[in-house]
Design an enzyme around this catalytic site. Structure first.
Site, PDB file in Angstrom:
ATOM      1  CD  GLU A 205      -2.882   1.467   0.662  1.00 21.51           C
ATOM      2  OE1 GLU A 205      -3.089   0.674  -0.267  1.00 21.51           O
ATOM      3  OE2 GLU A 205      -3.635   2.407   0.936  1.00 21.51           O
TER       4      GLU A 205
ATOM      5  CG  ASP B   1       2.671   1.439   6.878  1.00 19.22           C
ATOM      6  OD1 ASP B   1       3.735   0.928   6.476  1.00 19.22           O
ATOM      7  OD2 ASP B   1       2.232   2.532   6.476  1.00 19.22           O
TER       8      ASP B   1
ATOM      9  CG  ASP C  21      -0.533   2.393  10.252  1.00 22.47           C
ATOM     10  OD1 ASP C  21      -1.022   1.533   9.491  1.00 22.47           O
ATOM     11  OD2 ASP C  21      -0.056   3.468   9.849  1.00 22.47           O
TER      12      ASP C  21
ATOM     13  CG  ASP D 128      -4.589   4.361   7.663  1.00 22.06           C
ATOM     14  OD1 ASP D 128      -5.770   4.282   8.051  1.00 22.06           O
ATOM     15  OD2 ASP D 128      -3.956   5.430   7.553  1.00 22.06           O
TER      16      ASP D 128
END
Ligand code: 28F
Length: 642
Positions: free
Chosen positions: A427, A500, A502, A504
């Site tokens: 991404e 990632d 996190d 998102d």
């Protein structure tokens, strides 16, 4: 052969040899000696109780995991017969526990054994693979007991008391010299017993884990049978028919079916033969689909919902959004297929399809508003299928014009040997850039994702083909989607999602996994899907090689190791990585992409029921359960097992 064994009669010696064979090659009888094989022992014993329930004599089963990994299973059936067999001179009960395939032999003709695990080998195998076994039977006014060590009789069946109750209780300690582990997984056993309870209407199953404080206890008892099963499967979905359609018939092939439509687009049909989940389907599933398709088409025609000029609705249109459980009992099941979970008995197709067609025709006539709601959905599914076909053709034509089937953003690898090739789906353009520079271009391809997110739980195939984010994934993997998906065509042996650590990142991971689960399921079943695991921290100090840590636990361990070398915690600097984009190409290679040093998590599909529920919940409309799941599971992402 040992000396004393010559003192037994010939038949007896054969018995002993039989069980020795089980100990020599346990995998042949229970699949493996891993935790799966271990659980299989419990299922074999419980299956005998379920048979007694199906015969109409047992209403409750109690299972206990006792301290020391002793398993106790008790039923309130008639008790295993205790009379002496005239030929073998041993009791029927002892025969069941010492004679290989005793269960099978009593099956077939007598019609006694209908339940049973994949291997259907019965109690003697459990006995052979246990350090010790103790069987207690209440029957004929008495309490009887017998004991075994590693399959050999230590105490023959003896009356030890009086009782006016009936039932069978078995306790055993699996053989630690045979099994890799004796540590039963409560959740796995619980899930299976819930399933058995759904499939055996009225039977109460209680499982307790007494191995540690606090103890655990679950009780399963469903008067609704497969109806309750379907309600459970759909608990987080929006329903079209509020009460499942229920079909039941005894006879040559006893059948129980529940059907409930939801507003979702996926098809969830679970089929069972003698309580065994037939993952690969087979003749019962064929019969179900055939009956369903015919009943709805006939109804639509006779009520002028389909006009003369219209073509028939296709099976897949009628199965959009369906959740169904199909449970049949087959006397001598033939299992085929790669994992022996595909029913082969050809007479079953006609029996099930006639039953489903007749019962549904009646139901639809009697419930016109439900019929209308379901058919409206079928018709819009049929229109969407047509649109999807056009979209698919457009994609094909477009790629033919560009003379390559590959998306523009893909940085492909040079090798064409799919087995060694990997694709990293990344991404964001900045991480994609680092990955492109850092990779080994011989076997690693990079596909950066961009564009608008699409929730596949709420979209039909045509939208998915046209989605700018998913289309490149479909083209790069190269094996089609949905019913057209062909695993032999995949261009990469490993499909690696790199996102990632996190929120998102979690979102894109979930989106892609849901997409693979719904539209490329064989890819997951075959173990081709992986999650990359980028580091969370970097520890650095002048003159010291950088240390990467992948979890908080890792970080603590590293600090401990450094302390042992006399390096103080506050003398090293910690960098916390917020995203992949913060790493330069070399760092990304070293930590996340180099096969020598990276950590990959393989996504497994252990339990399709659980996975379906999880995705429905994560991507669906209801917020409460999603929040709860994320809170409960936030810490456990490393062991992701969908
Ligand atoms: C905790 C484990 O194994 N329960 C069982 C029975 C009842 C019968 C039976 C079993 C049929 C001819 C052997 C009783 N009365 N629980 C159990 N309950 N096996 S196993 O029979 C087995 C064979 O001889 C039973 C009349 N018919 C069958």
């Amino acid at each position: 052969m040992e000396k004393y064994e010559h003192e037994y009669n010939a038949e007896q010696i054969q018995v002993l040899e039989g069980l020795e064979a089980v100990r020599k090659r346990p995998g042949m009888y229970i699949g493996s000696v891993s935790i799966r094989g271990l659980h299989h022992l419990v299922y074999e014993i419980v299956d005998n109780c379920v048979d007694e329930a199906l015969a109409g004599y047992c209403t409750q089963i109690n299972i206990k995991l006792e301290p020391g990994n002793i398993v106790s299973v008790e039923d309130n059936g008639r008790g295993i017969p205790v009379d002496i067999h005239p030929k073998t001179k041993i009791s029927a009960a002892e025969t069941v526990y010492t004679k290989l395939h005793a269960g099978g032999k009593f099956g077939g003709d007598s019609g006694y054994k209908v339940s049973g695990g994949l291997h259907g080998v019965g109690a003697s195998v459990v006995n052979a693979l246990s350090e010790w076994t103790e069987v207690t039977i209440q029957r004929d006014g008495g309490i009887y007991q017998m004991k075994f060590n590693r399959g050999k009789t230590v105490e023959s069946l003896t009356k030890i008391g009086e009782s006016n109750k009936t039932g069978t209780k078995v306790r055993f300690l699996a053989d630690g010299t045979i099994f890799e582990t004796l540590d039963y997984d409560f959740d796995t056993l619980e899930e299976r017993f819930r399933e058995i309870a759904f499939l055996t209407k009225g039977l109460k199953i209680i499982i307790e884990d007494l191995r540690q404080e606090p103890n655990k206890k679950s009780e399963f008892h469903f008067e609704g049978g497969v109806n309750s099963f379907v309600e459970y499967l759909n608990k987080n979905k929006e329903k079209i028919n509020t009460k499942p359609i229920y079909i039941e018939k005894d006879g040559e092939v006893p059948t129980e079916i529940a059907i409930q439509y939801t507003t979702a687009y996926s098809e969830n049909i679970y089929t069972f033969v003698n309580n065994i989940n037939t993952i690969e389907g087979g003749t019962h599933l064929e019969g179900f689909k055939r009956g369903l398709t015919k009943a709805f088409n006939d109804y639509a025609r006779s009520h002028n919902i389909l006009k003369e000029k219209d073509s028939n609705l296709q099976g897949e249109d009628i199965r959009e959004g369906i959740t169904a459980v199909v449970s049949v009992k087959v006397r001598e099941p033939q299992f085929e297929g790669q994992t022996k979970t595909k029913l082969g008995n050809s007479n079953v197709t006609g029996i099930v399809s006639t039953l489903v067609n007749d019962a549904l025709a009646t139901f639809l006539e009697e419930n016109p508003s439900v019929a209308k709601a379901i058919l409206e959905k079928c018709i819009s599914a049929s229109r969407a299928r047509e649109a999807a076909r056009k979209a698919r053709e457009l994609v094909r034509r477009k790629s033919a014009l560009e003379s390559t089937t590959l998306p523009g953003k893909l940085a492909d690898c040079s090798s064409k040997n799919a087995e060694e090739c990997e694709i990293y789906i990344v991404e964001g353009d900045s991480a994609g850039g680092s990955a492109k520079q850092g990779r080994d271009r011989k076997f690693q391809a990079i596909l950066p994702l961009w564009g608008k997110m699409l929730n596949v739980e709420k979209s039909r195939a045509d939208k998915i083909y046209n989605n700018e984010k998913l289309q490149p994934v479909i083209l790069a993997v190269g094996a089609g989607i949905g019913n057209d998906f062909d695993i032999t065509k995949i261009r990469y042996g490993k499909v690696i999602i790199m996102a990632d650590a996190d929120v998102d990142g979690a979102h894109i991971r979930t989106l892609l996994l849901t997409f693979f689960f719904r539209y490329m399921r064989p890819l997951i079943e075959n173990g081709n899907v992986y999650l990359a695991q980028p580091p969370l921290y970097k520890l650095s100090k002048k003159g010291m090689q950088d240390i990467y840590c992948y979890t908080d636990e890792d970080l603590e361990n590293s600090f401990k190791e450094l302390a042992e070398k006399g390096i103080a915690r506050d003398s090293v600097s910690i960098q916390r990585y917020k995203g992949l984009g913060e790493m330069n190409p070399e760092q990304l290679w070293d930590t996340t992409m180099n096969p020598e040093s990276r950590i990959l998590i393989r996504v497994k599909l252990e339990d399709a029921v659980k996975a379906d529920q999880t995705f429905t919940m994560l991507m669906g409309d209801e917020i409460g359960p999603r929040r709860q799941f994320i809170e409960e599971n936030a810490k456990y992402v490393r062991n992701l097992d969908i």
